[in-house]
Design a protein around this motif. Structure first.
Motif, PDB file in Angstrom:
ATOM      1  N   LEU A  50       0.510  -1.151  -0.028  1.00  0.00           N
ATOM      2  CA  LEU A  50      -0.090   0.020   0.150  1.00  0.00           C
ATOM      3  C   LEU A  50       0.304   1.115   0.109  1.00  0.00           C
ATOM      4  CD1 LEU A  50      -2.984   1.200  -0.006  1.00  0.00           C
ATOM      5  CD2 LEU A  50      -2.844   1.033   2.422  1.00  0.00           C
ATOM      6  N   ARG A  51       1.951   1.534   0.779  1.00  0.00           N
ATOM      7  CA  ARG A  51       2.958   1.991   0.793  1.00  0.00           C
ATOM      8  C   ARG A  51       3.498   2.573  -0.792  1.00  0.00           C
ATOM      9  NH1 ARG A  51       4.543   6.466   4.411  1.00  0.00           N
ATOM     10  NH2 ARG A  51       5.845   7.544   3.402  1.00  0.00           N
ATOM     11  N   THR A  52       3.761   2.001  -0.928  1.00  0.00           N
ATOM     12  CA  THR A  52       4.325   2.437  -2.332  1.00  0.00           C
ATOM     13  C   THR A  52       3.780   2.115  -3.732  1.00  0.00           C
ATOM     14  OG1 THR A  52       6.182   0.363  -1.631  1.00  0.00           O
ATOM     15  CG2 THR A  52       5.901   0.718  -3.716  1.00  0.00           C
ATOM     16  N   LEU A  53       1.913   1.753  -3.276  1.00  0.00           N
ATOM     17  CA  LEU A  53       1.311   2.493  -4.626  1.00  0.00           C
ATOM     18  C   LEU A  53       1.341   3.955  -3.907  1.00  0.00           C
ATOM     19  CD1 LEU A  53      -2.072  -0.056  -5.250  1.00  0.00           C
ATOM     20  CD2 LEU A  53      -2.436   2.337  -3.961  1.00  0.00           C
ATOM     21  N   LEU A  54       1.205   4.426  -2.890  1.00  0.00           N
ATOM     22  CA  LEU A  54       0.625   5.719  -2.851  1.00  0.00           C
ATOM     23  C   LEU A  54       1.345   6.349  -2.752  1.00  0.00           C
ATOM     24  CD1 LEU A  54      -0.909   4.798   0.689  1.00  0.00           C
ATOM     25  CD2 LEU A  54      -2.357   4.813  -0.827  1.00  0.00           C
ATOM     26  N   ASP A  55       2.810   6.355  -2.474  1.00  0.00           N
ATOM     27  CA  ASP A  55       4.037   6.746  -2.854  1.00  0.00           C
ATOM     28  C   ASP A  55       4.329   6.560  -4.476  1.00  0.00           C
ATOM     29  OD1 ASP A  55       5.063   7.516  -0.427  1.00  0.00           O
ATOM     30  OD2 ASP A  55       6.212   5.540  -0.527  1.00  0.00           O
ATOM     31  N   ILE A  73      -9.680   7.342  -2.687  1.00  0.00           N
ATOM     32  CA  ILE A  73     -11.309   7.047  -1.941  1.00  0.00           C
ATOM     33  C   ILE A  73     -10.873   5.367  -1.314  1.00  0.00           C
ATOM     34  CG2 ILE A  73     -13.196   6.291  -1.837  1.00  0.00           C
ATOM     35  CD1 ILE A  73     -13.861   7.852  -3.784  1.00  0.00           C
ATOM     36  N   PRO A  74     -10.362   5.312   0.066  1.00  0.00           N
ATOM     37  CA  PRO A  74      -9.852   4.099   0.693  1.00  0.00           C
ATOM     38  C   PRO A  74     -11.539   3.321   0.711  1.00  0.00           C
ATOM     39  CG  PRO A  74      -9.058   5.649   2.008  1.00  0.00           C
ATOM     40  CD  PRO A  74      -9.304   6.194   0.647  1.00  0.00           C
ATOM     41  N   THR A  75     -10.653   2.205   0.879  1.00  0.00           N
ATOM     42  CA  THR A  75     -12.782   1.893   1.156  1.00  0.00           C
ATOM     43  C   THR A  75     -12.522   0.701   2.831  1.00  0.00           C
ATOM     44  OG1 THR A  75     -12.456  -0.466   0.046  1.00  0.00           O
ATOM     45  CG2 THR A  75     -13.485   1.240  -0.915  1.00  0.00           C
ATOM     46  N   PHE A  76     -11.147   0.976   3.355  1.00  0.00           N
ATOM     47  CA  PHE A  76     -10.995  -0.016   4.450  1.00  0.00           C
ATOM     48  C   PHE A  76     -10.048   1.206   5.375  1.00  0.00           C
ATOM     49  CE2 PHE A  76      -7.779  -1.327   1.319  1.00  0.00           C
ATOM     50  CZ  PHE A  76      -6.211  -1.117   2.085  1.00  0.00           C
ATOM     51  N   ASP A  77      -9.668   0.639   6.053  1.00  0.00           N
ATOM     52  CA  ASP A  77      -9.090   1.090   7.285  1.00  0.00           C
ATOM     53  C   ASP A  77      -7.828   0.463   7.654  1.00  0.00           C
ATOM     54  OD1 ASP A  77      -8.626   3.692   8.980  1.00  0.00           O
ATOM     55  OD2 ASP A  77      -9.515   2.663  10.760  1.00  0.00           O
ATOM     56  N   SER A  78      -6.658   1.365   7.808  1.00  0.00           N
ATOM     57  CA  SER A  78      -5.523   1.160   7.699  1.00  0.00           C
ATOM     58  C   SER A  78      -4.160   1.951   7.921  1.00  0.00           C
ATOM     59  CB  SER A  78      -5.387   0.557   5.902  1.00  0.00           C
ATOM     60  OG  SER A  78      -3.336   0.382   6.000  1.00  0.00           O
ATOM     61  N   LEU A  79      -3.407   1.358   8.933  1.00  0.00           N
ATOM     62  CA  LEU A  79      -2.280   2.090   9.649  1.00  0.00           C
ATOM     63  C   LEU A  79      -1.634   3.311   8.518  1.00  0.00           C
ATOM     64  CD1 LEU A  79      -1.216   2.951  12.033  1.00  0.00           C
ATOM     65  CD2 LEU A  79       0.187   1.094  12.707  1.00  0.00           C
ATOM     66  N   VAL A  80      -1.256   2.061   7.488  1.00  0.00           N
ATOM     67  CA  VAL A  80      -0.310   2.559   6.446  1.00  0.00           C
ATOM     68  C   VAL A  80      -0.853   3.192   5.581  1.00  0.00           C
ATOM     69  CG1 VAL A  80       0.724   1.878   4.043  1.00  0.00           C
ATOM     70  CG2 VAL A  80       0.689   0.403   5.902  1.00  0.00           C
ATOM     71  N   MET A  81      -1.946   3.981   5.745  1.00  0.00           N
ATOM     72  CA  MET A  81      -2.992   4.615   4.709  1.00  0.00           C
ATOM     73  C   MET A  81      -3.253   5.964   6.169  1.00  0.00           C
ATOM     74  SD  MET A  81      -4.682   6.291   2.332  1.00  0.00           S
ATOM     75  CE  MET A  81      -5.212   5.150   1.189  1.00  0.00           C
ATOM     76  N   HIS A  82      -3.321   5.532   6.888  1.00  0.00           N
ATOM     77  CA  HIS A  82      -3.097   6.629   8.324  1.00  0.00           C
ATOM     78  C   HIS A  82      -1.863   7.283   7.798  1.00  0.00           C
ATOM     79  CE1 HIS A  82      -7.146   6.355  10.082  1.00  0.00           C
ATOM     80  NE2 HIS A  82      -7.104   5.499  10.084  1.00  0.00           N
ATOM     81  N   GLU A  83      -0.724   6.552   8.566  1.00  0.00           N
ATOM     82  CA  GLU A  83       0.766   7.223   8.662  1.00  0.00           C
ATOM     83  C   GLU A  83       1.114   8.082   7.216  1.00  0.00           C
ATOM     84  OE1 GLU A  83       2.699   3.405   9.219  1.00  0.00           O
ATOM     85  OE2 GLU A  83       2.920   3.956  11.420  1.00  0.00           O
ATOM     86  N   TYR A  85      -1.249   9.446   4.475  1.00  0.00           N
ATOM     87  CA  TYR A  85      -1.850  10.413   5.082  1.00  0.00           C
ATOM     88  C   TYR A  85      -1.215  11.667   5.624  1.00  0.00           C
ATOM     89  CZ  TYR A  85      -5.444  13.640   5.474  1.00  0.00           C
ATOM     90  OH  TYR A  85      -7.121  15.156   5.575  1.00  0.00           O
ATOM     91  N   GLN A  86      -0.283  11.386   6.833  1.00  0.00           N
ATOM     92  CA  GLN A  86      -0.189  12.127   8.360  1.00  0.00           C
ATOM     93  C   GLN A  86       1.447  12.837   7.448  1.00  0.00           C
ATOM     94  OE1 GLN A  86      -1.575  13.501  10.553  1.00  0.00           O
ATOM     95  NE2 GLN A  86      -2.850  12.698  10.699  1.00  0.00           N
ATOM     96  N   GLU A  87       1.674  11.683   6.880  1.00  0.00           N
ATOM     97  CA  GLU A  87       2.853  12.027   6.767  1.00  0.00           C
ATOM     98  C   GLU A  87       3.232  13.053   5.390  1.00  0.00           C
ATOM     99  OE1 GLU A  87       5.800   8.847   6.724  1.00  0.00           O
ATOM    100  OE2 GLU A  87       5.209   7.814   8.828  1.00  0.00           O
ATOM    101  N   THR A  88       2.262  12.682   4.221  1.00  0.00           N
ATOM    102  CA  THR A  88       2.755  13.550   2.963  1.00  0.00           C
ATOM    103  C   THR A  88       1.157  14.229   2.578  1.00  0.00           C
ATOM    104  OG1 THR A  88       1.132  11.776   2.119  1.00  0.00           O
ATOM    105  CG2 THR A  88       3.353  11.323   1.899  1.00  0.00           C
ATOM    106  N   HIS A  89       0.985  14.542   3.946  1.00  0.00           N
ATOM    107  CA  HIS A  89      -0.179  15.683   3.904  1.00  0.00           C
ATOM    108  C   HIS A  89       0.251  16.928   2.653  1.00  0.00           C
ATOM    109  CE1 HIS A  89      -4.508  17.367   4.677  1.00  0.00           C
ATOM    110  NE2 HIS A  89      -3.866  18.715   4.963  1.00  0.00           N
ATOM    111  N   ASP A  90       0.787  17.944   2.652  1.00  0.00           N
ATOM    112  CA  ASP A  90       1.034  18.754   2.294  1.00  0.00           C
ATOM    113  C   ASP A  90       1.640  18.565   0.256  1.00  0.00           C
ATOM    114  OD1 ASP A  90       1.110  20.094   5.000  1.00  0.00           O
ATOM    115  OD2 ASP A  90       3.406  20.316   4.886  1.00  0.00           O
ATOM    116  N   THR A  98      -7.206  14.549  -3.184  1.00  0.00           N
ATOM    117  CA  THR A  98      -7.791  14.769  -1.710  1.00  0.00           C
ATOM    118  C   THR A  98      -8.125  13.942  -1.360  1.00  0.00           C
ATOM    119  OG1 THR A  98      -9.551  16.782  -2.705  1.00  0.00           O
ATOM    120  CG2 THR A  98     -10.377  15.385  -0.636  1.00  0.00           C
ATOM    121  N   VAL A  99      -8.453  13.031  -0.325  1.00  0.00           N
ATOM    122  CA  VAL A  99      -8.117  11.540   0.340  1.00  0.00           C
ATOM    123  C   VAL A  99      -8.982  11.666   1.428  1.00  0.00           C
ATOM    124  CG1 VAL A  99      -7.549   9.731   1.872  1.00  0.00           C
ATOM    125  CG2 VAL A  99      -5.441  11.167   0.270  1.00  0.00           C
ATOM    126  N   LEU A 100     -10.322  10.538   0.667  1.00  0.00           N
ATOM    127  CA  LEU A 100     -11.399  11.013   1.532  1.00  0.00           C
ATOM    128  C   LEU A 100     -12.175  10.116   2.949  1.00  0.00           C
ATOM    129  CD1 LEU A 100     -14.338  10.211  -1.091  1.00  0.00           C
ATOM    130  CD2 LEU A 100     -14.079  12.265   0.015  1.00  0.00           C
TER     131      LEU A 100
END
Length: 120
Positions: A50-55, A73-83, A85-90, A98-100
């Motif tokens: 997931l992290r590789t995909l998002l990067d 649009i993520p359809t599941f909750d994920s620690l990787v997604m949360h991290e 999102y926080q690290e790359t928000h800017d 935009t991440v829903l």
């Protein structure tokens, strides 16, 4: 490898899950440009890539050279997604991504389930 050509523009693209998620890389996002990308498949295989995909989305979106707004649009909750999102928000904001959130629910008959509405 597929021959080079112009990118394909779509309104909505589902990113593959399971083993196929490994095929989604920066080149994929350069070629398949979507207004909305749905990240589905809450499984351990996708969580590993997931992290590789998002990067890869961030790297490719930087090269688009246009002002296309993208919704993830993520359809599941994920620690990787949360991290991520926080690290790359800017960076997401700079690139128009935009991440829903996934905290909306819909109640139908005797069932309640998470959902979101996407309009074009």
């Amino acid at each position: 490898a597929a021959p080079l050509g112009p990118p394909i523009y779509v309104d909505l693209a589902y990113l593959p899950g399971s083993w196929s998620a490994r095929t989604v890389d920066e080149e994929f996002f350069r070629r398949v440009r979507s207004l909305c990308y749905v990240v589905s498949g809450d499984d351990h295989l996708k969580e590993g890539v997931l992290r590789t995909l998002l990067d890869a989305l961030l790297a490719a979106k930087h090269q688009w050279g246009t002002d296309i707004q993208v919704t993830l649009i993520p359809t599941f909750d994920s620690l990787v997604m949360h991290e991520w999102y926080q690290e790359t928000h800017d960076r997401q904001q700079e690139l128009g991504i935009t991440v829903l959130g996934s905290n909306s629910t819909v109640a139908m008959q005797d069932e309640t389930f998470p959902a979101c509405k996407v309009e074009f």
